[in-house]
Design a protein around this motif. Structure first.
Motif, PDB file in Angstrom:
ATOM      1  N   LYS A   1       5.131   1.991  -5.113  1.00  0.00           N
ATOM      2  CA  LYS A   1       4.541   1.555  -4.018  1.00  0.00           C
ATOM      3  C   LYS A   1       3.311   0.217  -4.408  1.00  0.00           C
ATOM      4  N   THR A   2       2.738   0.196  -5.743  1.00  0.00           N
ATOM      5  CA  THR A   2       1.912  -0.653  -5.843  1.00  0.00           C
ATOM      6  C   THR A   2       2.210  -1.536  -7.344  1.00  0.00           C
TER       7      THR A   2
ATOM      8  N   GLN B   1      10.756  -0.870  -2.819  1.00  0.00           N
ATOM      9  CA  GLN B   1       9.634  -0.276  -1.851  1.00  0.00           C
ATOM     10  C   GLN B   1       8.196  -0.707  -1.921  1.00  0.00           C
TER      11      GLN B   1
ATOM     12  N   GLU C   1       4.699  -2.179  -1.517  1.00  0.00           N
ATOM     13  CA  GLU C   1       3.807  -2.442  -0.641  1.00  0.00           C
ATOM     14  C   GLU C   1       2.586  -3.316  -0.967  1.00  0.00           C
ATOM     15  N   VAL C   2       2.181  -3.047  -1.854  1.00  0.00           N
ATOM     16  CA  VAL C   2       0.804  -3.551  -2.640  1.00  0.00           C
ATOM     17  C   VAL C   2       0.886  -4.415  -3.770  1.00  0.00           C
TER      18      VAL C   2
ATOM     19  N   ARG D   1       8.889 -10.620   3.054  1.00  0.00           N
ATOM     20  CA  ARG D   1       8.483  -9.566   2.475  1.00  0.00           C
ATOM     21  C   ARG D   1       6.637  -9.650   2.872  1.00  0.00           C
TER      22      ARG D   1
ATOM     23  N   LEU E   1       2.935  -8.020   1.983  1.00  0.00           N
ATOM     24  CA  LEU E   1       2.604  -7.221   0.861  1.00  0.00           C
ATOM     25  C   LEU E   1       0.912  -7.212   1.318  1.00  0.00           C
ATOM     26  N   GLN E   2       0.351  -6.112   1.011  1.00  0.00           N
ATOM     27  CA  GLN E   2      -1.199  -5.970   1.170  1.00  0.00           C
ATOM     28  C   GLN E   2      -1.645  -6.431  -0.399  1.00  0.00           C
TER      29      GLN E   2
END
Length: 402
Positions: A181-182, A213, A215-216, A256, A258-259
């Motif tokens: 995730k990160t 996958q 996200e961060v 994409r 992303l945070q």
């Protein structure tokens, strides 16, 4: 409300709780946090306060109250964060050469996790496969930070998985079905140059395509805090706009979103802290004027450990004639807080305040010379509250067996 503490308040703290005593200004912490949010307002961003800076549960609780997450460097910090009231989804555990059992416990507690070794990444994949989203701490091989002791991203650092081992990471991910995730990096502390963060971000962006996958992107912390009167900190407005622009370009090019996460520690609490001490003795040796205070490196080790500078004020005699002093402690060890420092004339019994004492000060304190660790006090809404009592002889004996 002012985010500075008046000398009268520090004197009141000394009178009520004795010296030495740490006094923390809650509203200063909030001011720093609001500054971060403002600087990064153009980003999809989350902040996790680096608890290793100061773990008193009242500080952790206050940070949660004002909206900050909590970043932890040990499973005990994770437990403290949750004990203070933080929700698991707002707690991040960035591990560093730990036993896998700590990671298992972090999973039980339901917090975010960053893994920093191939060994633990493989164990995690074999046990959890893709059932628990996880982060990877990468080492970008970038030298940054105000001191080699606090530089963590260079090519000889123990921290993280080197970017040169990307294929080994991908092999583990593909074999076990890990859900990444990160992606995390942390290059060091006391980083003033905005380009260091931008360079680290470019390294991360090169890795992103390998993790569908993701996200961060987590850029860690390390923002420069001014300690000396003429120093300047990291230009947060510039950093915020630079990071926002980089993410905007990346999203436009790749589609994409992303945070970005940050883990500020010193930036959040350093300036909130004031360490109030009393002058025990004055000594003159040749041309050196020693001011011996009722504390030592057992309570504040940064000057001896890092060669760190802390501003020092004599709040008992602020208008006295200036003289140069060597401010020293009472430990049976060389423990200088300042050398050849001009201060208003110091007298025995005066209150000497060491500034920027919120980060890595009480947190690195010890019982060396069997000295008691001092009290901690929170100044909030104009009131002083004891948040950790001074230790006693019973505390020194508590864990010893008879």
């Amino acid at each position: 409300m002012s985010t500075t503490i008046a000398p009268e308040v520090l004197k009141a703290a000394a009178a009520e709780f004795g010296t030495p005593v740490y006094v923390y200004h809650a509203e200063k912490i909030k001011e720093q946090f609001e500054s971060l949010k403002s600087s990064f307002s153009a980003c999809d961003v989350r902040f996790f306060y680096a608890a290793k800076s100061l773990t008193n549960i009242h500080i952790l609780k206050y940070l949660s109250e004002i909206g900050s997450g909590i970043d932890c460097s040990s499973i005990n910090e994770v437990e403290l964060a949750l004990y203070s009231g933080a929700k698991p989804e707002n707690v991040l555990y960035t591990s560093n050469n730990i036993h896998f059992s700590e990671i298992e416990r972090a999973v039980e507690l339901g917090v975010h996790i960053n893994i920093d070794s191939l060994s633990n990444l493989k164990k995690f994949g074999e046990k959890y496969k893709g059932t628990y989203p996880v982060g990877i701490r990468m080492r970008p091989n970038i030298m940054a930070g105000g001191n080699i002791k606090i530089a963590t991203g260079h090519d000889k650092s123990k921290f993280g998985i080197p970017v040169t081992q990307l294929q080994e990471v991908l092999d583990i991910v593909n074999t076990t079905g890990l859900h990444i995730k990160t992606l995390h990096i942390h290059t060091g502390s006391e980083i003033k140059d905005v380009e260091v963060f931008v360079k680290g971000l470019s390294v991360m962006f090169e890795l992103v395509p390998h993790f569908p996958q993701l996200e961060v992107v987590d850029l860690g912390g390390g923002f420069k805090v001014p300690y000396k009167p003429d120093e300047k900190g990291t230009d947060m407005e510039l950093l915020g706009s630079s990071v926002a622009e980089a993410f905007k370009k990346f999203e436009a090019a790749t589609g994409r979103h992303l945070q970005v996460w940050f883990e500020p520690g010193k930036y959040m609490v350093s300036e909130c802290g004031h360490f109030v001490t009393s002058v025990n003795v004055l000594k003159e040796t040749g041309d050196i004027n020693f001011a011996g205070i009722d504390t030592g490196l057992n309570h504040l080790i940064r000057p001896m450990f890092y060669g760190a500078y802390h501003k020092i004020d004599n709040i008992s005699n602020p208008d006295g004639p200036l003289k140069n002093y060597q401010v020293v402690g009472y430990i049976c060890e060389t423990d200088n807080f300042a050398e050849d420092r001009p201060l208003p004339e110091v007298r025995e019994g005066d209150l000497i305040v060491i500034r920027n004492a919120g980060a890595y000060c009480y947190e690195m304190a010890s019982n060396y010379n069997s000295r008691f660790r001092p009290a901690e006090v929170l100044y909030r809404d104009g009131k002083l509250s004891l948040i950790r009592r001074r230790e006693t002889m019973e505390d020194l004996l508590r864990t010893q067996l008879f």
